[in-house]
Write a protein that holds these residues in place. Sequence first.
Motif, mmCIF file in Angstrom:
data_model
loop_
_atom_site.group_PDB
_atom_site.id
_atom_site.type_symbol
_atom_site.label_atom_id
_atom_site.label_comp_id
_atom_site.label_asym_id
_atom_site.label_seq_id
_atom_site.Cartn_x
_atom_site.Cartn_y
_atom_site.Cartn_z
ATOM 1 N N VAL A 198 -56.990 -15.378 -42.545
ATOM 2 C CA VAL A 198 -57.000 -13.955 -42.787
ATOM 3 C C VAL A 198 -55.668 -13.599 -42.493
ATOM 4 O O VAL A 198 -55.127 -14.245 -41.531
ATOM 5 N N CYS A 199 -55.307 -12.298 -42.877
ATOM 6 C CA CYS A 199 -53.926 -11.637 -42.600
ATOM 7 C C CYS A 199 -54.224 -10.063 -42.988
ATOM 8 O O CYS A 199 -55.242 -9.955 -43.597
ATOM 9 N N CYS A 227 -55.271 -9.591 -46.616
ATOM 10 C CA CYS A 227 -56.883 -9.589 -47.378
ATOM 11 C C CYS A 227 -57.806 -9.273 -46.210
ATOM 12 O O CYS A 227 -59.027 -9.045 -46.542
ATOM 13 N N LYS A 257 -54.580 -17.310 -51.502
ATOM 14 C CA LYS A 257 -55.310 -16.530 -52.047
ATOM 15 C C LYS A 257 -54.703 -15.714 -53.106
ATOM 16 O O LYS A 257 -53.520 -15.783 -53.497
ATOM 17 N N CYS A 283 -52.474 -16.666 -47.560
ATOM 18 C CA CYS A 283 -53.737 -17.305 -46.578
ATOM 19 C C CYS A 283 -54.154 -18.137 -47.483
ATOM 20 O O CYS A 283 -54.161 -18.258 -48.720
ATOM 21 N N CYS A 327 -52.175 -12.654 -51.002
ATOM 22 C CA CYS A 327 -51.393 -12.990 -49.723
ATOM 23 C C CYS A 327 -51.235 -14.678 -49.774
ATOM 24 O O CYS A 327 -51.863 -15.231 -50.479
HETATM 25 ZN ZN ZN Z 1 -54.446 -13.154 -46.238
#
Ligand code: ZN
Length: 499
Positions: free
Chosen positions: A37-38, A41, A20, A25, A23
């Motif tokens: 996701v993290c 994001c 992304k 991901c 990040c």
């Molecule tokens: Zn992320």
Amino acid sequence: MEYEAVIGLETHVQLKTKSKMWCGCANAFGSPPNTNVCPVCLGLPGVLPVPNEEALRLTVLTGFLLNCEIPRFAKFDRKSYFYPDMPKNYQITQYDKPSTANGHVEFEFNGGRACVRITRAHLEEDVGKSTHFERNSGVDFNRAGVPLMEIVSEPDLTSADMAYEYLNALKDILVYGGVSDCDMEKGMVRCDVNVSVRPKGAKELGAKIEIKNMNSFSGVRRALEYEISRQIEVLTKGGKLIQSTRRWDDVAGITEEMRTKEDAHDYRYFPDPDLMPLAPTDAWLAEVKSRVVELPLARKQRFMRDYGLPASDAQTFVWDVPLGNYFEGIAKKSKNPKPIANWVINNLRAKLAEANERRTGVAPVSIEEDKLETGATLVPQMTLADLKFKPEAIVELAGLVENKTISSSAAQQVFAEMFETGKSPAAIVREKGLAQVSDTGAIEKFCDEAIAANPGPVADFKAGKAAALNFLKGQVMKLSKGKANPALAGEILERKLKG
Ligand code: ZN
Ligand code: ADP
Ligand code: MG
């Protein structure tokens, strides 16, 4: 009064990166909801974005492909608004200092060439995706923070068809450049359509109507056809148009008003304090520039010019890049590339499709990654790399037809055989005895036989019926089991009948 349409498009394209925008991901389609996701994001408090350099490269690469200027200073800004699919409550985008500006794109339209100016291509981030169920709604943040490029056109488009062709040209360029897969089914390309009408020849622009978030090119075309005639009708009836935003209802085939400019958002843009401005160096720009590829239109023209191909053949080689490269590899070795193109397009491509049909039992379709995960058995498709014969064999085969060693129907047999076995055309012609008989003595004998056996047609020909000669020629071909050189047979027959 006659009216003309004015159209400008804002096209959003997901970039082809592994991760992304801010990040690590995965930038992947089709994963279970909220698995890529993290904290970054998801916009949790205290996180900091780290820009994805490849996304920056792809944006600048797009700038090169669209003939843009690449400013030596660019920055990221925050565009503030609230929507449940956007966890930070602001979208990071480029407002007044985009990474690319002032370009243009050329494409084929109406039998000629069209040129649309590109205002800018800037980098931003995608948002999540809401799904509305019967009683509640869900948000999937897998898409949140996916690098998204926005390409803004000047209002240079003048019809629904022209907008459609522009979008297709843009897509071809981005796919060619490796910037985006532009898979419409996966929502990788989305478009805001701006359209107004004005009296034909007027200088001033009419009130801009924006149709938001279109996800198919044919939808854009239909929405524009509808909206242009709606606007003209309003004006013709003496009504007024005001700047507003509308929604396209694909089922009903109409646009409906969502909001007028009075309640438009104030996005409160300001530079993102978490992100450094961008100042690309010469070396960095040179590295990106080295990734510039030949564009589809240029490739088409080159194939037409260098190999004397008709537009349709050249277009086939634009759409099927490996096939075009294969053709190019051998066309260079031949003085007469046109028949080579015929063999590659009509025969080779058909045989490959047929072979793949036999393998899978269905007509070949491109097999997408996400379908693999469902456990479908994947039969490897046969490609040009799997061919048993050497590419040069096609040149040899075309040569055998050209110098009349074999007839064109025999050539089909030779091709089928070399496709199956990889043997050389010359060897196949020898083995199967397919060489045309150009030995006049032998053909004379067949002609004498045909004349003796068909007094009726012979009399017809002598009475002036030219078509009877074709019948007799057919008889000679039959007697020779298809091997007589037909042109020679015709000449000899004519000489004998007239003499
Ligand atoms: Zn992320
Ligand atoms: P906004 O600031 O409202 O986003 P922009 O000036 O940035 O508007 O333009 C957005 C898009 O709309 C661009 O693609 C532009 O070419 C197009 N556009 C602008 N004015 C008009 C108009 N009067 N009719 C049709 N398209 C327009
Ligand atoms: Mg705008």
